[in-house]
Write a protein that holds these residues in place. Structure first.
Motif, mmCIF file in Angstrom:
data_model
loop_
_atom_site.group_PDB
_atom_site.id
_atom_site.type_symbol
_atom_site.label_atom_id
_atom_site.label_comp_id
_atom_site.label_asym_id
_atom_site.label_seq_id
_atom_site.Cartn_x
_atom_site.Cartn_y
_atom_site.Cartn_z
ATOM 1 N N LYS A 53 26.647 44.047 52.015
ATOM 2 C CA LYS A 53 26.235 42.839 51.294
ATOM 3 C C LYS A 53 26.852 42.714 49.908
ATOM 4 O O LYS A 53 26.808 41.654 49.291
ATOM 5 C CB LYS A 53 24.709 42.860 51.087
ATOM 6 C CG LYS A 53 23.901 42.210 52.176
ATOM 7 C CD LYS A 53 22.435 42.106 51.756
ATOM 8 C CE LYS A 53 22.175 41.124 50.652
ATOM 9 N NZ LYS A 53 21.627 39.839 51.045
ATOM 10 N N SER A 139 18.230 39.713 53.539
ATOM 11 C CA SER A 139 18.864 38.598 54.218
ATOM 12 C C SER A 139 20.337 38.950 54.468
ATOM 13 O O SER A 139 20.962 39.638 53.659
ATOM 14 C CB SER A 139 18.749 37.330 53.373
ATOM 15 O OG SER A 139 19.168 37.580 52.048
ATOM 16 N N ASN A 141 23.339 37.904 54.143
ATOM 17 C CA ASN A 141 24.370 37.131 53.455
ATOM 18 C C ASN A 141 25.024 38.021 52.400
ATOM 19 O O ASN A 141 24.386 38.962 51.927
ATOM 20 C CB ASN A 141 23.744 35.915 52.760
ATOM 21 C CG ASN A 141 22.522 36.289 51.934
ATOM 22 O OD1 ASN A 141 21.488 36.650 52.491
ATOM 23 N ND2 ASN A 141 22.653 36.263 50.627
HETATM 24 MG MG MG Z 1 18.328 37.619 50.053
#
Ligand code: MG
Ligand code: TXA
Length: 332
Positions: A53, A139, A141
């Protein structure tokens, strides 16, 4: 390119669980947004999540668990935490609780607390059950970018760095979970608004919840390290406004897109006839707009606009969470 596994196929679910048990990473569907999961008890696997990430190690991860009993193995459950879990789990509620020693420091960024959530998505629940693991998952992303709400979104932004994505369709809520800090149960704090509204939590707890406001300096983000003011941001500049169509004067040379939550009235559409206008949903339900918002932000980000003028939601119910994400996307 990542290989996409099918959440409806039993073989793919078994392969997913085995991958995680062997210290691998897997993007997983949840009812909020897609997560990037690793075995929470495996420090090396968790470190890989941060690396993929590009996320700073000081920003702790949520551990996803099957149920309350599983949560009790990694966190101290107060009466308040038990009560909220019984009411809202499985679901879009994350609780920050005192951690038990078995949780590695890398998961919690060295803090004495751990964030815990039992997700509702049936595919994610199958992976939790088959693996028997607690899954640390932010998350899925790149750090700071818009969260993914489909497997394709994960492929688009992490496909070069990730071997497997488990596809479970479009996320039901489309916004990240509500986070409540219950590490001091007498003084609950809302760290992030989400699909479950603060009023609803207050009603169940029978006490008021302080809404955590980030102070001017991002250094103070230590309390909730991910609460950086700029987050969820597309590369295109965004500006939040009550009425995008009323903000157009003096911006003649720019390529501007107007982003509405629900379909604007015929009257407004006529006024902005020559402009690119987008809306999240044809319906008039903000829940539907929330589900589509991140997908539309991603789509608009690829179209070369100089600026996206985005409509703010009424500040109530899910509108609070929508505005929170839009404000962060607009922070420069
Ligand atoms: Mg996040
Ligand atoms: O809906 C969601 O919550 C999604 C799905 C995948 O479950 N996950 C998610 O994770 O949004 P992430 O890492 O993108 O956001 C979690 C937030 C971060 O802002 C992090 O700083 C905060 O939770 N957090 C995690 N552990 C914490 C802790 N011990 N104390 C305070 N904040 C914490």
């Amino acid at each position: 390119m990542s290989q996409i596994l099918n959440g409806e196929r039993e073989d793919d679910l078994k392969q997913s669980a085995a991958l995680l048990c062997n210290g691998g990473l897997l993007a997983v569907p949840t009812e909020t947004v897609y997560g990037l999961a690793a075995d929470a008890s495996n420090e090396d696997a968790v470190r890989k999540v941060f690396a993929v990430k590009g996320r700073p190690l000081l920003d702790p991860l949520i551990v996803h668990v099957c149920d309350l009993e599983h949560a009790g193995a990694i966190a101290e459950l107060s009466e308040e935490a038990t009560c909220l879990a019984k009411t809202f789990w499985p679901g879009a509620l994350t609780m920050v609780l005192p951690k038990k020693p078995c949780v590695p420091d890398v998961v919690t960024a060295g803090q004495p607390t751990v964030a815990v959530r039992s997700p509702a998505h049936p595919v994610m629940r199958r992976v939790l059950a088959l693996s028997g693991l607690g899954l640390a998952a932010p998350s899925a992303n790149p750090f700071g970018y818009v969260s993914p709400t489909t497997a394709q979104h994960v492929q688009d932004s992490l496909g070069e760095r990730l071997a497997f994505i488990l596809d479970g369709g479009v996320c039901e809520h489309g916004l990240e979970s509500t986070i409540i800090d219950l590490s001091h149960p007498a003084e609950p704090k809302l760290l992030r608004p989400g699909p479950i509204g603060v009023e609803v939590l207050e009603a169940v707890l029978g006490k008021s919840i302080e809404v955590f406001e980030k102070s001017a300096s991002d250094d103070c983000a230590q309390l909730a390290p991910g609460m950086l003011s700029k987050h969820y941001s597309p590369r295109t500049r965004m500006q939040l406004c009550a009425k995008p169509h009323a903000e157009l004067e003096g911006a003649k040379d720019e390529r501007i897109a107007l982003l509405y939550l629900c379909k604007p009235s015929a009257d407004i559409l006529e006024r902005v006839d020559d402009m690119p206008v987008y809306w999240c949903t044809e319906s008039d339900a903000l829940e539907d707009a929330a589900r589509q918002l991140f997908a539309l932000m991603r789509r608009l980000d690829g179209q070369g606009y100089d600026c996206i003028l985005a409509e703010a939601a009424p500040n109530e119910g899910i509108g609070v969470a929508i505005n929170n994400r839009l404000e962060r996307a607009c922070a420069s």
